[in-house]
Design a protein around this motif. Structure first.
Motif, PDB file in Angstrom:
ATOM      1  N   ASP A 196       0.800  -1.094  -0.035  1.00 57.91           N
ATOM      2  CA  ASP A 196      -0.152   0.022  -0.159  1.00 57.91           C
ATOM      3  C   ASP A 196       0.847   1.191  -0.053  1.00 57.91           C
ATOM      4  OD1 ASP A 196      -1.733   2.141   0.581  1.00 57.91           O
ATOM      5  OD2 ASP A 196      -2.810   0.971   1.930  1.00 57.91           O
ATOM      6  N   THR A 197       1.088   1.860  -1.151  1.00 60.15           N
ATOM      7  CA  THR A 197       1.817   3.043  -1.365  1.00 60.15           C
ATOM      8  C   THR A 197       1.508   4.243  -0.518  1.00 60.15           C
ATOM      9  OG1 THR A 197       0.865   3.602  -3.263  1.00 60.15           O
ATOM     10  CG2 THR A 197       2.767   2.297  -3.491  1.00 60.15           C
ATOM     11  N   ALA A 239      -2.846  -2.331  -9.188  1.00 62.92           N
ATOM     12  CA  ALA A 239      -1.806  -2.647 -10.501  1.00 62.92           C
ATOM     13  C   ALA A 239      -1.009  -4.063  -9.805  1.00 62.92           C
ATOM     14  CB  ALA A 239      -0.717  -1.776 -10.367  1.00 62.92           C
ATOM     15  N   ILE A 240      -0.269  -4.775 -10.676  1.00 63.04           N
ATOM     16  CA  ILE A 240       0.390  -5.997 -10.656  1.00 63.04           C
ATOM     17  C   ILE A 240       1.556  -6.010 -11.162  1.00 63.04           C
ATOM     18  CG2 ILE A 240       0.235  -8.563 -10.930  1.00 63.04           C
ATOM     19  CD1 ILE A 240      -3.075  -8.434 -10.829  1.00 63.04           C
ATOM     20  N   ILE A 241       2.542  -6.444 -10.515  1.00 65.06           N
ATOM     21  CA  ILE A 241       3.663  -6.479 -11.014  1.00 65.06           C
ATOM     22  C   ILE A 241       4.514  -7.785 -11.134  1.00 65.06           C
ATOM     23  CG2 ILE A 241       6.259  -5.561 -11.083  1.00 65.06           C
ATOM     24  CD1 ILE A 241       5.215  -3.016  -9.654  1.00 65.06           C
ATOM     25  N   LEU A 288       9.675  -1.472  -6.662  1.00 68.68           N
ATOM     26  CA  LEU A 288       8.502  -0.216  -6.149  1.00 68.68           C
ATOM     27  C   LEU A 288       9.314   1.057  -6.588  1.00 68.68           C
ATOM     28  CD1 LEU A 288       7.891  -1.687  -2.727  1.00 68.68           C
ATOM     29  CD2 LEU A 288       6.318  -1.491  -4.740  1.00 68.68           C
ATOM     30  N   GLY A 289      10.729   1.045  -6.719  1.00 69.08           N
ATOM     31  CA  GLY A 289      11.089   2.385  -7.045  1.00 69.08           C
ATOM     32  C   GLY A 289      11.089   2.711  -8.581  1.00 69.08           C
ATOM     33  N   LYS A 290      11.390   1.617  -9.300  1.00 72.14           N
ATOM     34  CA  LYS A 290      11.044   1.758 -10.638  1.00 72.14           C
ATOM     35  C   LYS A 290       9.579   1.965 -10.980  1.00 72.14           C
ATOM     36  CE  LYS A 290      14.477  -1.472 -12.538  1.00 72.14           C
ATOM     37  NZ  LYS A 290      15.006  -0.810 -13.554  1.00 72.14           N
ATOM     38  N   ASP A 319       7.840   5.537 -13.143  1.00 73.58           N
ATOM     39  CA  ASP A 319       7.160   4.977 -14.256  1.00 73.58           C
ATOM     40  C   ASP A 319       8.033   4.333 -15.148  1.00 73.58           C
ATOM     41  OD1 ASP A 319       4.953   4.728 -15.689  1.00 73.58           O
ATOM     42  OD2 ASP A 319       5.023   6.661 -16.699  1.00 73.58           O
ATOM     43  N   GLU A 320       8.981   3.399 -14.618  1.00 72.77           N
ATOM     44  CA  GLU A 320       9.961   2.763 -15.443  1.00 72.77           C
ATOM     45  C   GLU A 320       9.792   1.313 -15.900  1.00 72.77           C
ATOM     46  OE1 GLU A 320      13.603   3.108 -13.367  1.00 72.77           O
ATOM     47  OE2 GLU A 320      14.006   5.223 -13.518  1.00 72.77           O
ATOM     48  N   LEU A 321       8.636   0.922 -15.462  1.00 74.41           N
ATOM     49  CA  LEU A 321       8.212  -0.381 -15.844  1.00 74.41           C
ATOM     50  C   LEU A 321       7.251  -0.399 -17.025  1.00 74.41           C
ATOM     51  CD1 LEU A 321       7.299  -1.714 -12.192  1.00 74.41           C
ATOM     52  CD2 LEU A 321       9.345  -2.064 -13.659  1.00 74.41           C
TER      53      LEU A 321
END
Length: 119
Positions: free
Chosen positions: A30-31, A65-67, A98-100, A104-106
Motif C-alpha cells: 500500500d503505497t 496494479a500487479i507487477i 517499487l522504485g521503478k 514510471d520505468e516499468l
C-alpha cells in the motif's frame, strides 16, 4: 495505491518472481499507508489452473496494479477484464521494483505469455 508483486520471499529485499501463477508469495504494498501484506499463493501447488487461482486471490485484495514477469493466457484474461494494469519486471529486489514503479520505468504487459499447463 495497492500493488501486488509476485515474489520469492516475504521481505521487501526478496527477489521478485517472474512467474505469476506459481510464485511462492504475493507482496501487497500500500503505497499510501506504507503497509505490506504477505499472501502465500494458493495456486502454486495446484495441478492445473494455477494462474486462475492466483489471479482470483490477487483480485480479492482489491489491488490497483500487479507487477510480475508474465501472465499465462487464463490469468491474463481474468486480470485484463478487471481493468487492473499489469507491469513486467525481471527478478530483482522488490524494493527496487517499487522504485521503478514510482519512476514510471516499468513496461505494461499488454498480452499474455505462453500457457504452462502445470509446470
Amino acid at each position: 495505491m495497492k500493488i501486488a508483486i509476485s515474489a520469492h520471499g516475504v521481505e521487501v529485499e526478496s527477489l521478485s518472481d517472474v512467474r505469476f501463477g506459481r510464485c511462492r508469495y504475493f507482496q501487497i504494498h500500500d503505497t499510501e499507508g506504507g503497509e505490506i501484506k504477505i499472501l502465500e499463493n494458493k495456486g502454486q501447488f495446484s495441478g492445473g489452473g494455477a494462474g486462475i487461482a492466483a489471479a482470483q486471490q490477487v483480485l480479492d485484495e482489491n489491488v490497483d496494479a500487479i507487477i510480475t514477469g508474465s501472465l499465462g493466457p487464463n490469468a491474463f484474461k481474468i486480470i485484463n477484464k478487471s481493468g487492473i494494469k499489469v507491469y513486467k519486471c525481471e527478478s530483482i529486489a522488490v524494493s527496487s521494483i517499487l522504485g521503478k514503479f514510482e519512476k514510471d520505468e516499468l513496461k505494461e504487459l499488454t498480452q499474455s505469455g505462453p500457457a504452462h499447463h502445470g509446470i
